[in-house]
Design an enzyme around this catalytic site. Structure first.
Site, PDB file in Angstrom:
ATOM      1  N   SER A 180      -1.414  36.734   4.040  1.00  0.00           N
ATOM      2  CA  SER A 180      -0.338  37.692   3.894  1.00  0.00           C
ATOM      3  C   SER A 180       0.814  37.103   3.081  1.00  0.00           C
ATOM      4  O   SER A 180       0.606  36.638   1.968  1.00  0.00           O
ATOM      5  CB  SER A 180       0.112  38.159   5.279  1.00  0.00           C
ATOM      6  OG  SER A 180       0.849  39.344   5.195  1.00  0.00           O
ATOM      7  N   LYS A 232      17.505  59.713  11.568  1.00  0.00           N
ATOM      8  CA  LYS A 232      18.169  58.452  11.884  1.00  0.00           C
ATOM      9  C   LYS A 232      17.518  57.748  13.069  1.00  0.00           C
ATOM     10  O   LYS A 232      17.466  56.519  13.132  1.00  0.00           O
ATOM     11  CB  LYS A 232      19.647  58.706  12.173  1.00  0.00           C
ATOM     12  CG  LYS A 232      20.462  57.460  12.488  1.00  0.00           C
ATOM     13  CD  LYS A 232      20.470  56.515  11.308  1.00  0.00           C
ATOM     14  CE  LYS A 232      21.320  55.283  11.586  1.00  0.00           C
ATOM     15  NZ  LYS A 232      21.291  54.327  10.469  1.00  0.00           N
TER      16      LYS A 232
END
Length: 360
Positions: A180, A232
């Protein structure tokens, strides 16, 4: 967005919302744990009580003070011992690196999660050691000893750029895992060594948003989020994502992953479409990585050091470790000397305890 999870390089294993995303995690059960058996008699022999004096306490304190003196003496000659220990064991302390009088290969260890923690597995920590090697005329090449399953996407991106900008040869030595974000960093080196069984690659990106709303309902817990915009609270875990929010986060992951693939393609001189084919999010064995172009050669740490010296044109060379400065010994000596009670007062107090205490 408050508490919005960060994107990161992935190996296909997701973490919780507050953890670095994309860190490769071996599945449980892959390692065997062995505990050394202990032996005990089948019965406990009776012990006769004996009268003992508490004078041994004074002797114990004397031994402790002796060790404190030895630690202080050892601290005073640390600078002298550093050079000798580095030549004997290959460790490069600050003074050993700065006092180099021959050409050398510097070894930087990247171990653990790629993040912002100040270690050499972070952008600031890696750059500090690369700058140190860059500015030292005797360090002609660097080996990155990598043992990491990845971590935060942005940290990996920054570290990859630092390796790419480094002017001297860089060779990677892969340990058990080079995946990764750690592989993104490695892809910018001039040459990559891997073991046959190294888990390497894992080109991919993941984001995780946990929905706890079902559990909260069962527990009778109601959470009301008061927000300035409808999305949000999308990452708070108190409600499911809407289809629009899911599409938004998917586009974000795809964008970050495109940057990852472009970085690997550039560093490994591979066509972007070839990297796209290899970007399954899964790791490859070292053998497979040699065949698909993600690594160059099967080899050990020593092979990587020899290759770095070859790329730098060195026939003879020293090997030094480039690590953050550590004052552990000084801290220990300071701790021993920080007591407000003097040694004489401590002995007198213990003598009083010995005189007033009862004997058994």
């Amino acid at each position: 967005m408050d508490n919005q999870p960060e994107n990161s390089r992935a190996s296909g294993v997701s973490n919780n919302a507050n953890a670095p995303y994309g860190a490769y995690q071996p599945q449980p059960g892959n390692q065997a744990y062995w505990q050394q058996p202990s032996y005990a008699p089948p019965y406990a022999a009776p012990v006769q009580p004996q009268k003992k004096s508490r004078g041994w306490i004074v002797a114990l304190v004397a031994v402790v003070l002796l060790f404190a003196f030895l630690f202080a003496a050892l601290a005073s000659c640390t600078s002298v011992m550093a050079g000798a220990s580095s030549s004997m064991f290959g460790a490069g302390s600050q003074s050993a690196v700065d006092s180099l009088s021959e050409d050398a290969v510097g070894v930087i260890t990247i171990d653990g999660t790629i993040d912002y923690d100040g270690s050499t597995a972070s952008p600031e920590g890696l750059k500090a050691q690369l700058d140190r090697a860059e500015n030292n005329p005797h360090i002609k090449a660097v080996v990155l000893r990598v043992n990491s399953g990845g971590g935060t996407a942005t940290a990996g991106e920054e570290m990859a750029s630092y390796v790419n900008d480094f002017s001297k040869p860089v060779v990677v030595s892969s340990a058990s895992v080079n995946a990764s974000a750690a592989y993104e960093i490695s892809s910018q080196a001039d040459y990559i060594f891997t073991a046959k069984t190294t888990a390497i690659g894992a080109i991919g990106t993941a984001m995780q948003v946990t929905d706890l709303s079902g559990l909260l309902d069962k527990l009778g817990i109601s959470v009301e989020n008061i927000t300035s915009a409808e999305s949000k609270d999308s990452s708070y875990g108190t409600r499911p994502l809407t289809e629009e929010e899911r599409a938004y986060y998917q586009a974000m992951v795809d964008t970050v992953n495109e940057t990852f693939m472009e970085t690997v393609a550039s560093g490994r001189s591979l066509p972007i479409e070839r990297v796209r084919e290899l970007a399954t999010g899964l790791t490859y064995t070292g053998i497979d990585a040699i065949q698909n172009g993600l690594a160059d050669e099967i080899g050990t740490r020593e092979d990587a050091i020899a290759k770095a010296a070859e790329l730098a044109g060195m026939r003879t060379y020293a090997v030094v470790s480039l690590e953050p400065e550590s004052d552990d010994l000084s801290d220990l000596v300071g701790l021993l000397s920080s007591s407000k009670m003097s040694n004489e007062d401590l002995i007198e107090r213990l003598k009083e305890l010995n005189g007033n205490g009862s004997q058994h």
